[in-house]
Design a protein around this motif. Sequence first.
Motif, mmCIF file in Angstrom:
data_model
loop_
_atom_site.group_PDB
_atom_site.id
_atom_site.type_symbol
_atom_site.label_atom_id
_atom_site.label_comp_id
_atom_site.label_asym_id
_atom_site.label_seq_id
_atom_site.Cartn_x
_atom_site.Cartn_y
_atom_site.Cartn_z
ATOM 1 N N VAL A 213 -4.241 15.225 -4.588
ATOM 2 C CA VAL A 213 -4.046 15.065 -6.037
ATOM 3 C C VAL A 213 -2.969 16.024 -6.528
ATOM 4 N N SER A 214 -2.352 15.652 -7.616
ATOM 5 C CA SER A 214 -1.341 16.513 -8.238
ATOM 6 C C SER A 214 -2.011 17.556 -9.126
ATOM 7 N N THR A 215 -1.550 18.799 -9.027
ATOM 8 C CA THR A 215 -1.898 19.772 -10.079
ATOM 9 C C THR A 215 -0.654 20.096 -10.912
ATOM 10 N N VAL B 16 -1.717 9.802 0.504
ATOM 11 C CA VAL B 16 -1.180 9.487 -0.827
ATOM 12 C C VAL B 16 -1.164 10.759 -1.669
ATOM 13 N N HIS B 17 -0.115 10.889 -2.456
ATOM 14 C CA HIS B 17 -0.016 11.945 -3.478
ATOM 15 C C HIS B 17 -0.277 11.245 -4.807
ATOM 16 N N LEU B 18 -1.280 11.756 -5.516
ATOM 17 C CA LEU B 18 -1.855 10.987 -6.624
ATOM 18 C C LEU B 18 -1.723 11.667 -7.985
ATOM 19 N N HIS B 19 -1.144 10.931 -8.934
ATOM 20 C CA HIS B 19 -1.264 11.241 -10.361
ATOM 21 C C HIS B 19 -2.069 10.101 -10.955
ATOM 22 N N VAL B 20 -2.659 10.316 -12.125
ATOM 23 C CA VAL B 20 -3.319 9.205 -12.813
ATOM 24 C C VAL B 20 -2.704 9.041 -14.203
ATOM 25 N N VAL C 187 7.757 12.832 5.913
ATOM 26 C CA VAL C 187 8.430 12.087 4.835
ATOM 27 C C VAL C 187 7.499 11.877 3.652
ATOM 28 N N ARG C 188 8.021 12.143 2.450
ATOM 29 C CA ARG C 188 7.362 11.620 1.252
ATOM 30 C C ARG C 188 8.288 10.588 0.629
ATOM 31 N N THR C 189 7.722 9.425 0.355
ATOM 32 C CA THR C 189 8.477 8.384 -0.331
ATOM 33 C C THR C 189 7.597 7.839 -1.451
ATOM 34 N N LEU D 62 7.285 5.536 -5.508
ATOM 35 C CA LEU D 62 7.884 5.306 -6.827
ATOM 36 C C LEU D 62 7.866 6.547 -7.715
ATOM 37 N N GLU D 63 7.040 7.546 -7.398
ATOM 38 C CA GLU D 63 7.098 8.785 -8.190
ATOM 39 C C GLU D 63 8.494 9.387 -8.129
ATOM 40 N N ASP D 64 9.109 9.307 -6.952
ATOM 41 C CA ASP D 64 10.387 9.987 -6.740
ATOM 42 C C ASP D 64 11.583 9.071 -6.948
HETATM 43 ZN ZN ZN Z 1 3.625 14.664 -8.189
#
Ligand code: ZN
Length: 272
Positions: free
Chosen positions: A80-82, A45-49, A220-222, A224-226
């Motif tokens: 995590v996102s920076t 998972v690629h994570l923003h909060v 693959v990245r999929t 709702l962020e994108d």
């Molecule tokens: Zn991001």
Amino acid sequence: MDPLIITAALTGAEATREQQPNLPVTPEELIEAAVACREAGAAMVHLHVRTEDGTPSSDPELFRQAVRGIRARTDLIVQVSTGGAVGMSEDERLGGLLANPDMASLTPGSVNFGSEVFLNPPDLVRRFAARMKALGVVPEIEIFDHGMIPSALALQAEGLVPTPGLFDLVLGVPGGAPANFETALLLMRQLPSGATCTIAAVGRHQLPLNAFAILTGAHVRTGLEDNIYYRAGRKAASNAELVARVARIAQELERPLASPEEARTILRLASS
Ligand code: ZN
Ligand code: KMH
């Protein structure tokens, strides 16, 4: 080809609940979304909060809650996102690193981002990379435009970023590299030999670029962020619905999915 690593980018910082009612916002919602994505075939998972009302945040405590919960219920790789949201301070953007993630995104240059600018001056990028290195957090280098590749290679030459590197092409941001097959191929060919490449694309470009990645040996990245839609006129029911579609296409194309443990081997991460 390696087995396919699916990354689910769960919420990002741009879409709102008004635009996409199924967007996960709280740590609890992010954890539930991550569990469902794991069941659907994601390895990372690629994570923003965000705060309770949906405002983009980089509060270390929100990151800690989300990371802890995801780790308690899944074996997913947590990135995590920076990048955070446009306009966040440097310190805010580093908040996720305090949650002991496996990986963090690192964007090696600035890019127009719609009507705004996603600002990543060279010294900031070096500081981010040095912090990740000191903490043992592995960067995924996010390439929004062509010139970011030589900038990433320079960071590698300085020893700030591991080689051959884990790259994510983020295509189709207004102001960045366009989301088409020619551009994806052009960028992929300039990555260091042995680097891994994930492809993300925004909006309606997500699905064709997901399929392109499966066919070309990229990952693959999929999520709702994108992209908030399943298809034109129909919003996605969840992140997991988007992940499940990628998993089905991969199965039809006979590209096996990587489990999180297999993904750790492919990405040369420490095992969980
Ligand atoms: Zn991001
Ligand atoms: N929200 C964008 C401004 C990242 O996660 O590192 C930046 C972004 C990239 O989403």
